[in-house]
Design an enzyme around this catalytic site. Structure first.
Site, PDB file in Angstrom:
ATOM      1  N   TYR A 109       0.844  -1.195   0.000  1.00  0.00           N
ATOM      2  CA  TYR A 109       0.000   0.000   0.000  1.00  0.00           C
ATOM      3  C   TYR A 109       0.879   1.245   0.000  1.00  0.00           C
ATOM      4  CZ  TYR A 109      -3.726  -3.276   1.164  1.00  0.00           C
ATOM      5  OH  TYR A 109      -4.610  -4.317   1.129  1.00  0.00           O
ATOM      6  N   HIS A 141      -5.992  -7.439  -5.503  1.00  0.00           N
ATOM      7  CA  HIS A 141      -5.427  -8.574  -4.756  1.00  0.00           C
ATOM      8  C   HIS A 141      -3.898  -8.545  -4.749  1.00  0.00           C
ATOM      9  CE1 HIS A 141      -5.868  -9.945  -8.947  1.00  0.00           C
ATOM     10  NE2 HIS A 141      -4.774 -10.650  -8.729  1.00  0.00           N
ATOM     11  N   GLU A 167      -1.433 -16.494 -10.318  1.00  0.00           N
ATOM     12  CA  GLU A 167      -0.609 -15.589 -11.123  1.00  0.00           C
ATOM     13  C   GLU A 167       0.887 -15.834 -10.942  1.00  0.00           C
ATOM     14  OE1 GLU A 167      -3.788 -11.877 -11.212  1.00  0.00           O
ATOM     15  OE2 GLU A 167      -1.940 -11.653 -10.065  1.00  0.00           O
TER      16      GLU A 167
END
Length: 171
Positions: A109, A141, A167
């Site tokens: 973040y 995500h 992924e």
């Protein structure tokens, strides 16, 4: 951004359970969430589009095919899907920046806040990330905590971990 005249709600099977997919008359995705988060999606739709409830209807074949391809391993397939969202300028900046986190990687973040030129806005980035109405397409995500730990995900941490593994990232 203008309000669409109509919204369509489709349901798609996925390895993560049924997906709710809302598209507009142009075929752009306006919302994507998991069936057990229907109330959350409803709140976001009301916030962005007021009293415009989605009507049952099929999403465009190309959107469905791209989502299926993604879940079958073609991680770049999502880039072919057009999407449109309402939201504040800050939220849209966060959502756009999320698109620059490649599949198979994660970011924090704080790093995303710095990337958008607001290094002190880590919590605001988290709030914008949590208000993302098109999960999976706008890859919220891919954000993790400062220590690399999995933190909040509107679809649940189990799904976040699955998406990251799918992924090629190490959750």
């Amino acid at each position: 951004m203008t309000r669409p005249p109509h919204l369509r709600l489709d349901r798609l099977p996925s390895p993560l359970d049924e997906i709710l997919l809302v598209t507009d008359e142009t075929g752009a995705v306006r919302a994507l969430d998991f069936h057990d988060y229907m109330p959350r999606m409803g709140r976001l739709l009301r916030l962005h589009y007021g009293d415009l409830p989605p009507e049952n209807g099929a999403a465009p074949a190309g959107v469905r095919a791209a989502l299926n391809a993604y879940f079958e391993g073609a991680l770049d397939a999502l880039s072919a899907i057009a999407w449109a969202t309402h939201g504040t300028a800050f939220q849209r900046a966060v959502w756009t920046a999320l698109l620059n986190i490649p599949a198979g990687t994660t970011s924090t973040y704080a790093a995303l806040a710095t990337r958008i030129g607001k290094p002190a806005a880590t919590r605001a980035v988290g709030a914008a990330n949590g208000a993302n109405p098109i999960a999976v397409l706008v890859p919220c995500h891919r954000l993790v905590g400062a220590t690399g730990a999995l933190t909040g995900y509107g679809g649940g941490l189990e799904r976040k971990a699955w998406l990251l593994r799918h992924e090629g990232a190490r959750p």
